[in-house]
Design a protein around this motif. Structure first.
Motif, PDB file in Angstrom:
ATOM      1  N   THR A 168     -10.694  -6.885  15.146  1.00 24.32           N
ATOM      2  CA  THR A 168      -9.191  -6.166  14.833  1.00 24.32           C
ATOM      3  C   THR A 168      -7.989  -6.723  15.433  1.00 24.32           C
ATOM      4  OG1 THR A 168     -10.455  -4.444  13.987  1.00 24.32           O
ATOM      5  CG2 THR A 168      -8.036  -4.103  14.328  1.00 24.32           C
ATOM      6  N   VAL A 220      -4.820  -8.463  14.272  1.00 30.34           N
ATOM      7  CA  VAL A 220      -3.379  -7.992  14.722  1.00 30.34           C
ATOM      8  C   VAL A 220      -2.335  -8.983  15.479  1.00 30.34           C
ATOM      9  CG1 VAL A 220      -2.322  -6.142  15.948  1.00 30.34           C
ATOM     10  CG2 VAL A 220      -4.230  -5.413  14.573  1.00 30.34           C
ATOM     11  N   THR A 250       0.269  -3.335  10.863  1.00 35.16           N
ATOM     12  CA  THR A 250      -0.403  -3.408  12.154  1.00 35.16           C
ATOM     13  C   THR A 250      -0.810  -2.101  12.639  1.00 35.16           C
ATOM     14  OG1 THR A 250       1.686  -3.527  13.409  1.00 35.16           O
ATOM     15  CG2 THR A 250       0.677  -5.394  12.910  1.00 35.16           C
ATOM     16  N   TYR A 300      -4.613  -1.141  13.218  1.00 31.02           N
ATOM     17  CA  TYR A 300      -5.136  -0.448  14.526  1.00 31.02           C
ATOM     18  C   TYR A 300      -5.902   0.672  14.186  1.00 31.02           C
ATOM     19  CZ  TYR A 300      -4.659   1.367  18.980  1.00 31.02           C
ATOM     20  OH  TYR A 300      -4.989   1.996  20.202  1.00 31.02           O
TER      21      TYR A 300
END
Length: 298
Positions: free
Chosen positions: A15, A19, A71, A75
């Motif tokens: 992740t 991002v 994002t 997240y």
């Protein structure tokens, strides 16, 4: 809802990489209003053969507002990487990107509208694919009322997704729909995709590539990531935590930390079950997750 889970990108290197890549591509192509360069049309793909746009469009958003909402959602959805491990989450991400992208290309070919950019860029496939497990697997922890509306803590995630879904109207709704479809296909285990995972060599390579130098709290993430590459736990781990406790009462158990318990609770497991699993997993979150998942399947 996941406020008790570990902060930052601990135990979520995939992740983190996505991002960071999204931010870099968006800023790079957003300089001097060049964001239109990564919006693609029928003519770009089938006439000019600008295949590079397909690759760039997987990560780079078309605008800064889309980057902010995108994002934020990625997240938040890092909880799924923590739940299934970085190896299987990488498979999930690649499957979501590939299916969504193929459907978008097929749509462009069928519509054949050379003069119109109909699809926006960004990791829509992964984001909206993640809404499928979010809907089915993440429980509601808080409910409240605003005026006459019944809301929950999940409402804000849905609103952020709706904002991203409608950010460019039909240019963004189509990638969003295809992302949801990719998530549904993954959940239905099409081609047994949920059993797929990378080999030990590939998992080790990607782990080193994604993790990089680690210090402090990041070191614990690297340790957990390394543990996640181990073979499946032996048979004694594949029983319910209570049964496992009875069989191994003679072992010295170490009380798990609150952070590890909260990480499992954020995945939807009961607190007491999470604590018992961590006790007998040596406070290893990945092994404890396997214990809990196996106990639910019996």
């Amino acid at each position: 809802m996941n406020g008790g889970s570990p902060s930052g990108f601990i135990n979520a290197p995939v992740t983190r990489t996505i991002v960071i890549s999204s931010a870099l591509f968006t800023i790079l192509f957003g300089i001097q209003s060049r964001s239109k360069n990564i919006s693609w049309s029928y003519q770009d793909i089938f006439k000019k053969l600008q295949i590079w746009k397909l690759i760039v469009s997987v990560f780079g958003f078309s605008s800064i507002p889309e980057l902010v909402f995108g994002t934020y959602l990625m997240y938040y959805f890092r909880v799924f990487e923590r739940q299934i491990g970085s190896n299987k989450y990488t498979v999930f991400a690649l499957f979501s990107f590939t299916v969504s992208l193929l459907l978008q290309v097929l749509t462009l070919w069928l519509l054949k509208v050379p003069s119109m950019n109909i699809l926006t860029s960004g990791p829509y496939g992964l984001i909206f694919s993640s809404f499928v497990p979010f809907y089915f697997d993440i429980p509601i922890s808080t409910r409240f009322r605003v005026l006459s509306l019944n809301l929950s803590d999940k409402t804000f995630i849905y609103l952020a997704g709706l904002q991203l879904f409608l950010s460019s109207w039909r240019r963004s709704t189509l990638p969003g729909v295809f992302g949801i479809l990719a998530g549904a296909l993954y959940r239905l285990n099409v081609l047994r995709i949920r059993r797929a995972k990378f080999s030990g060599f590939m998992a080790s390579f990607f782990s080193r590539l994604l993790s990089g130098p680690t210090t402090g709290s990041d070191a614990s993430s690297a340790t957990i990531s390394t543990r996640s590459r181990r073979p499946p736990p032996p048979a004694q781990f594949r029983v319910k935590p209570r049964q496992f406790a009875l069989k191994h009462q003679h072992r010295r158990l170490v009380e798990p930390g609150e952070e590890s318990i909260s990480a499992l609770v954020s995945m939807g497991f009961e607190r007491n079950a999470a604590r018992q699993a961590l006790l007998h997993a040596g406070n290893d979150v990945n092994v404890a997750t396997n214990i809990l998942l196996e106990s639910q399947s019996h």
